[in-house]
Write an enzyme that holds these catalytic residues in place. Structure first.
Site, short mmCIF file in Angstrom:
data_model
loop_
_atom_site.label_atom_id
_atom_site.label_comp_id
_atom_site.label_asym_id
_atom_site.label_seq_id
_atom_site.Cartn_x
_atom_site.Cartn_y
_atom_site.Cartn_z
N ARG A 300 8.03 15.33 16.58
CA ARG A 300 6.66 15.87 16.71
C ARG A 300 6.01 16.20 15.38
NH1 ARG A 300 9.19 18.51 20.95
NH2 ARG A 300 8.79 17.44 22.91
N LYS A 322 -4.67 8.72 6.70
CA LYS A 322 -4.64 7.75 7.81
C LYS A 322 -3.31 7.04 7.79
CE LYS A 322 -9.39 6.10 8.32
NZ LYS A 322 -10.17 4.85 8.27
N GLU A 364 -10.05 -3.12 -4.09
CA GLU A 364 -10.36 -1.76 -3.60
C GLU A 364 -10.99 -0.93 -4.71
OE1 GLU A 364 -10.14 -0.97 -0.48
OE2 GLU A 364 -8.65 -2.34 0.36
N LYS A 402 -12.58 8.12 -3.84
CA LYS A 402 -12.13 8.29 -2.47
C LYS A 402 -11.92 9.78 -2.15
CE LYS A 402 -9.16 6.87 1.23
NZ LYS A 402 -8.32 5.84 1.83
N GLU A 412 -13.63 10.99 9.33
CA GLU A 412 -14.50 9.82 9.48
C GLU A 412 -15.57 10.02 10.54
OE1 GLU A 412 -12.41 6.13 8.86
OE2 GLU A 412 -13.96 5.05 9.96
N ARG A 416 -17.50 9.14 5.45
CA ARG A 416 -16.23 8.48 5.14
C ARG A 416 -16.24 7.02 5.57
NH1 ARG A 416 -10.02 10.61 5.94
NH2 ARG A 416 -9.01 8.62 5.55
N ASN A 420 -15.20 1.92 4.66
CA ASN A 420 -14.97 0.68 5.42
C ASN A 420 -15.73 -0.51 4.83
OD1 ASN A 420 -13.27 1.83 7.30
ND2 ASN A 420 -14.98 2.55 8.56
N HIS A 423 -14.47 -4.00 4.99
CA HIS A 423 -13.30 -4.01 5.86
C HIS A 423 -13.57 -4.58 7.24
CE1 HIS A 423 -11.45 -1.81 2.69
NE2 HIS A 423 -10.33 -1.64 3.36
N HIS A 427 -10.94 -7.22 7.66
CA HIS A 427 -9.83 -7.12 8.62
C HIS A 427 -9.82 -8.33 9.55
CE1 HIS A 427 -9.07 -2.48 8.47
NE2 HIS A 427 -8.50 -3.13 7.49
N HIS A 439 -4.67 -8.52 1.98
CA HIS A 439 -5.65 -7.49 2.33
C HIS A 439 -6.78 -7.41 1.29
CE1 HIS A 439 -7.10 -3.76 4.08
NE2 HIS A 439 -7.08 -3.20 2.88
P1 NAD Z 1 2.10 -3.89 0.62
O1 NAD Z 1 2.62 -2.56 0.94
O2 NAD Z 1 2.48 -5.01 1.49
O3 NAD Z 1 2.50 -4.22 -0.90
C1 NAD Z 1 2.22 -5.50 -1.42
C2 NAD Z 1 3.49 -6.15 -1.97
O4 NAD Z 1 3.77 -5.59 -3.24
C3 NAD Z 1 4.71 -5.93 -1.11
O5 NAD Z 1 5.47 -7.10 -1.12
C4 NAD Z 1 5.45 -4.82 -1.84
O6 NAD Z 1 6.84 -4.90 -1.64
C5 NAD Z 1 5.11 -5.13 -3.28
N1 NAD Z 1 5.12 -4.01 -4.20
C6 NAD Z 1 4.54 -2.79 -4.04
N2 NAD Z 1 4.67 -2.06 -5.15
C7 NAD Z 1 5.35 -2.82 -6.04
C8 NAD Z 1 5.76 -2.63 -7.38
N3 NAD Z 1 5.45 -1.53 -8.07
N4 NAD Z 1 6.44 -3.61 -8.00
C9 NAD Z 1 6.71 -4.77 -7.34
N5 NAD Z 1 6.32 -5.03 -6.08
C10 NAD Z 1 5.65 -4.05 -5.45
O7 NAD Z 1 0.52 -3.91 0.57
P2 NAD Z 1 -0.56 -3.04 -0.19
O8 NAD Z 1 -1.51 -4.00 -0.75
O9 NAD Z 1 0.06 -2.04 -1.07
O10 NAD Z 1 -1.25 -2.24 1.02
C11 NAD Z 1 -1.91 -2.93 2.06
C12 NAD Z 1 -1.80 -2.12 3.33
O11 NAD Z 1 -2.43 -0.86 3.15
C13 NAD Z 1 -2.49 -2.75 4.52
O12 NAD Z 1 -1.63 -2.67 5.63
C14 NAD Z 1 -3.71 -1.89 4.77
O13 NAD Z 1 -4.11 -1.86 6.11
C15 NAD Z 1 -3.22 -0.56 4.31
N6 NAD Z 1 -4.29 0.37 3.93
C16 NAD Z 1 -4.26 1.61 4.47
C17 NAD Z 1 -5.24 2.52 4.13
C18 NAD Z 1 -5.17 3.90 4.69
O14 NAD Z 1 -6.12 4.68 4.52
N7 NAD Z 1 -4.10 4.29 5.31
C19 NAD Z 1 -6.25 2.17 3.25
C20 NAD Z 1 -6.23 0.89 2.71
C21 NAD Z 1 -5.24 -0.01 3.05
#
Ligand code: NAD
Length: 529
Positions: A300, A322, A364, A402, A412, A416, A420, A423, A427, A439
């Site tokens: 929980r 989020k 981003e 941000k 949101e 906020r 998006n 996005h 998406h 992404h």
């Molecule tokens: P990811 O977590 O898949 O990382 C990208 C790749 O880089 C992966 O293969 C990872 O293993 C590698 N990696 C990460 N750090 C590394 C490092 N220092 N050295 C070597 N390799 C490394 O993707 P991302 O681009 O970090 O994040 C995308 C995700 O974030 C999506 O799922 C998206 O929906 C989410 N997101 C969430 C929010 C939120 O508010 N929660 C906001 C934006 C995006």
């Protein structure tokens, strides 16, 4: 939660308990800014001159009159020692406190010195509006001039400088946080601290301690990041006597699903994570979205901490609370708002991030610039070299956009939604491509498509889409939909988007750089892309 630490690796473990020292000439605003900065960072505040007066039972001019400057300086060194020994805090120093090399060495070893500057005219105007200064008769321009002549090299020798001349107090407080890489996000309950600090992964155990977070720790990471950084983190945890169990998940968006969540929940159980212990998310946005959701639902809800290692995770997904996972029907359809206890970003990890991922994160950064920071947009106009010159600074600036937005609207319900930008189409694009498109790349294309939509609807400045596209090209990012992608599949995916209301989809559309309109209802019929 009042822990904070240095943005400089060299300051090391001592600075994990964050001390910020504000320094600079008389009239530079150390006390006023220090007080407000401490409030913003959720830290206590000490004004060293007031402390000296309280201890002496005399005003500063009286101490100068009865004990000379040397007596005052001795009292100052003693008060400084006490401030260094106490809890982490923001300290406003007297204008000559660090002339003594011993004082300076102690302060620089203990935390960050931010030196405030302003023109002589501004300093004098401010001094004229305040009480007596011991070394400076009010209105005495010539004495200020000679004091600055003696000390200007000294003030300039501090690496972190903030010119307060053209800033309001509020802006100066904000800029101080950006310089320091230290924020407190005031949203969702007590909020949480955010620190950007090269080398900080090694000190994560002390950081957890300073935040009052308990073990055993469940460290969730992916199969790529784990081999690179998990040992560094577990050693840092060991140093602070935390037991740690590591849960490794497959890397990539394709695994941001319920199967991986099941794996994390089971892994946390095996790691001995209990109701009062802590989950750590070490990795990119996929790891933090999943680990955060796992923490929100495990027993929980247990506390969690984000250690973002991708640029995207640092500037975006680690902030705002989020969390979630994808379903086959669409991205992030499962989720919860669940703020972390701490975000600790170590920009030195970006050195191992593949270039393609770095570019993805830059999308981003550009998004944040378009939403709320024309100066950051200008930096991005400089292209790949300009943005990579000082990645830690880039991270701090982009995070700041941000943080301001989520503080104003944590759930949101209004502004906020600006985050998006890019996005809604992005998406859909990711999904329609079967996640072949990254992404960040999808967001880049989405931003330009949405800017074009804004132009068509008469909302945006003409050529806005073009100027965003040019910046994206300069960073090696795409701006056009791949020709082989089925447009109908993309529009179909937009219609499943969470932001859909009946026959309309709610967009955040850019009007100009630094200005986004949220909640723009777009009819399905206008969605031609
Ligand atoms: P990811 O977590 O898949 O990382 C990208 C790749 O880089 C992966 O293969 C990872 O293993 C590698 N990696 C990460 N750090 C590394 C490092 N220092 N050295 C070597 N390799 C490394 O993707 P991302 O681009 O970090 O994040 C995308 C995700 O974030 C999506 O799922 C998206 O929906 C989410 N997101 C969430 C929010 C939120 O508010 N929660 C906001 C934006 C995006």
């Amino acid at each position: 939660m009042d822990a904070t630490w240095s943005s400089e690796e060299s300051a090391g473990h001592n600075s994990l308990g964050l001390r910020v020292f504000l320094y600079g000439p008389p009239g530079s605003g150390k006390t006023e800014l220090g007080f407000r900065l401490a409030q913003s960072l959720n830290l206590p505040f000490t004004d060293l001159d007031s402390e000296i007066e309280a201890q002496a039972g005399l005003t500063t001019p009286k101490i100068f009159a009865s004990e000379d400057e040397s007596g005052f300086r001795a009292r100052e060194s003693a008060a400084l020692k006490q401030a260094l020994a106490g809890r982490p805090r923001v300290v406003a120093l007297g204008g000559g406190a660090l002339l003594d090399p011993t004082n300076r060495a102690q302060v620089e070893a203990a935390g960050n010195v931010l030196c405030l500057t302003a023109t002589q005219k501004t300093l004098l105007d401010r001094l004229r509006a305040t009480d007596e200064r011991p070394l400076l008769a009010p209105n005495d321009a010539s004495r200020l001039q000679s004091l600055l002549a003696q000390r200007s090299d000294h003030y300039r020798s501090f690496p972190m400088q903030l010119d307060t001349d053209s800033l309001t107090l509020e802006e100066a407080v904000w800029q101080a946080q950006v310089h320091l890489g230290a924020f407190h996000v005031w949203s969702m309950g007590d909020g949480y601290s955010v620190r950007v600090s090269a080398g900080s992964l090694r000190h994560v155990g002390h950081a957890l301690q300073a935040c009052g977070l308990n073990g055993p720790v469940g460290l969730v990471t992916d199969e790529i990041v784990g081999p690179l950084y998990a040992e560094r983190v577990t050693k840092g945890l060991e140093e602070a006597d935390y037991e740690t169990g590591v849960v490794v998940i497959p890397a990539g968006e394709a695994h941001k699903n319920l199967d991986t969540l099941q794996r994390i929940w089971s892994g946390l159980l095996a790691a001995g994570v209990e109701r009062r212990s802590t989950v750590l998310a070490l990795g990119g946005g996929v790891v933090s979205d999943l680990a955060g959701f796992a923490a929100a639902t495990f027993m929980r809800g247990v506390p969690w901490v984000v250690l973002p290692t991708s640029l995207l995770a640092m500037v975006d997904s680690s902030l705002g609370g989020k969390t979630g996972a994808d379903l086959a029907e669409g991205k992030n359809l499962i989720g919860a708002f669940y703020p972390p206890g701490l975000v600790l970003a170590d920009p030195s990890t970006l050195a191992s991030l593949p270039e393609v991922e770095l570019r993805s994160g830059l999308a981003e950064v550009v998004k944040h610039a378009v939403i709320g920071d024309p100066a950051l947009f200008q930096l991005c106009v400089g292209g790949w070299e300009a943005v990579n010159r000082d990645r830690a600074a880039l991270v701090r600036q982009a995070m700041a956009v941000k943080i301001r937005i989520i503080e104003a609207d944590p759930f949101e319900e209004g502004q906020r939604a600006a985050l998006n930008l890019g996005h809604t189409i992005g998406h859909a694009l990711e999904q329609a491509s079967g996640y072949r498109i990254r992404h960040g790349e999808a967001i880049a294309i989405g931003m330009v498509s949405e800017a074009r939509l804004a132009e068509r609807l008469g909302l945006a400045d003409p050529l806005l889409a073009e100027s965003i596209a040019q910046v994206l090209h300069g960073l090696g990012l795409p701006s056009e939909l791949p020709p082989d992608l089925d447009r109908d599949a993309i529009v179909g995916a937009i219609r499943v988007d969470k932001k859909r209301h009946g026959r309309q989809v709610g967009f955040a559309l850019p009007r100009r750089i630094g200005d986004v309109q949220v909640g723009v209802a777009v009819d399905n019929a206008d969605l031609a892309i």
